[in-house]
Design an enzyme around this catalytic site. Structure first.
Site: not given
Ligand SMILES: C[S@@+](CC[C@H](N)C(=O)[O-])C[C@H]1O[C@@H](n2cnc3c(N)ncnc32)[C@H](O)[C@@H]1O
Length: 427
Positions: A244, A246, A362
């Protein structure tokens, strides 16, 4: 003594090229007005490092001899300012680079004269220097890992020139996207077409720092916003954000599912503390637990209606935001893919019947995305693809009935970070 801005840039370059580390998030804190110069200079040095070094090499007496990092840093910084920062005077660009070369910890004292001579010569015709640097092959600025990441981003195949087009786009300094949390919008923030709730800065508008500091909004890349714009109308009462910190996505999950009980896991103690603090400042109610998500999920004894697994990854999709990425070591892929699979298996086990699991990274590398999807399909027949995103967010071959279960926006038409993900529902 070079100015603090240039010292900060030199330290950041030593961190990347000397230690193999990333540029720390807050590397330019306390630079005030000078932060603009420092950011521009660091960006140029990192994005054009290969060309800057290639320009220097043939001008050395013994080009095949290794050049100390202190010399390379001082020369790259001086040359980048002369070539691409017209607002910096010859004097400042040359003298400060020479001072840097003369510094015991950041330079290489015996090369002070060499740095001085090369930069003075280059300063005589700055336009010619820029032209010579631009004429060198752009591929010098990316190593094999980046070359592969770009090819994977354009999979299954790419037309002639598309790789260079993508690379050129990724060389532009990134433009942040925002999301409103409460209150009025500051001037200069405008909606991003086609993605409700996503905002970007109008050309020339000031960065809305006070608004962010007052938790009126947050920075969140449009890929993350599009990922979390999944269509899902089943009841959601228990939400798990397994990785989780930042906390950007935890915040969005709370906005999307008001009233749901949110649990946010984070393995690193410092990041977990920061996550707790950020959520508190934003008024997001969530139970933050510092733990390894795979271990915690195994023993937690409960199930979740929605699990987001925004897994740790190589970050190959963040090349634009992290221009140091091409120069990192890239030896972590096996560890990361093992961890991703362990996290996925544990998340699959804790999904409630009918629940939704969203996995994302990502990164463009297939080992971190579609390979896991194929593995899950085989290993877990109780998990079925859930087409929760509009077709435009996926590749044509993954689309069915105007929707897709595979999140993979095309990097040439989508301006967000490189992301891939998939959604599955438990039967
Ligand atoms: C991609 S980032 C998450 C970004 C976050 N979802 C957001 O949008 O703000 C991945 C996070 O997972 C954490 N992490 C890495 N391994 C983990 C593990 N085994 N269990 C839980 N968290 C882990 C990392 O420290 C990192 O903060």
């Amino acid at each position: 003594m070079p100015t603090p801005a240039r010292l900060h840039v030199a330290h950041a370059l030593h961190e990347v090229f000397g230690e193999g580390g990333r540029v720390p998030d807050i590397w330019d804190r306390d630079l005030g007005e000078d932060a603009h110069l420092a950011q521009a200079l660091l960006g140029l040095c990192l994005r054009r490092w290969g060309r800057l070094q290639a320009w220097v090499k043939p001008k050395l007496k013994d080009p095949d001899r290794g050049v100390p990092l202190g010399t390379r840093v001082a020369l790259a910084m001086g040359l980048a300012q002369l070539a691409w920062l017209p607002g910096v005077s010859d004097h400042a660009a040359v003298n400060e680079a020479v001072e840097l070369a003369a510094s015991r910890d950041l330079g290489f004292v015996p090369h002070k004269g060499l740095v001085n001579a090369l930069l003075r010569r280059a300063a005589k015709d700055r336009a010619a220097l820029a032209a010579e640097l631009e004429a060198l092959p752009a591929a010098l600025d990316r190593g094999p890992a980046t070359e592969r990441a770009l090819k994977e981003a354009l999979r299954p195949h790419h037309a002639e020139g598309e790789l260079e087009t993508l690379w050129a786009r990724l060389q532009q300094p990134p433009r942040p996207d925002f999301r409103r949390l409460k209150g009025e919008l500051p001037e200069g923030l405008v909606p991003v077409a086609g993605l409700p709730g996503c905002l970007c800065l109008d050309e020339g508008a000031p960065f809305p720092r006070p608004w962010l500091e007052a938790s009126g909004g947050m920075v969140q890349d449009r890929s993350s916003q599009a990922l979390l714009a999944y269509r899902w109308d089943r009841p959601v009462t228990r939400v798990m954000d397994a990785c989780a910190a930042p906390g950007g996505k935890t915040t969005t999950l709370a906005l999307r599912h008001p009233g749901a009980a949110i649990t946010a896991l984070e393995v690193h103690p410092r990041r977990a503390a920061r996550l707790r603090q950020t959520l508190q400042q934003r008024g997001v109610e969530a139970q933050v637990i510092q733990a390894d998500a795979a271990e915690w999920l195994e023993v937690c004894g409960t199930t979740f209606d929605l699990i987001l697994l925004d897994a740790p990854c190589t970050g190959s999709g963040t090349l634009q935001k992290h221009p140091e990425w091409p120069w990192l070591k890239h030896d972590d892929l096996p560890r990361l893919t093992g961890l991703q699979r362990r996290l996925l298996a544990a998340a699959g086990d804790r999904l409630a019947p009918g629940g939704l699991l969203i996995y994302a990274v990502c990164s463009w590398l297939p080992e971190e995305g579609c390979s896991h999807r194929e593995w899950l399909e085989q290993a877990r027949p109780d998990l079925h693809p859930a087409a929760v995103w509009p077709a435009a967010m996926g590749a044509a071959q993954d689309t069915e009935g105007g929707a897709t279960a595979v999140f993979r926006p095309h990097p040439l038409t989508w301006e967000g970070e490189g992301f891939q993900g998939f959604a599955v529902q438990r039967s």
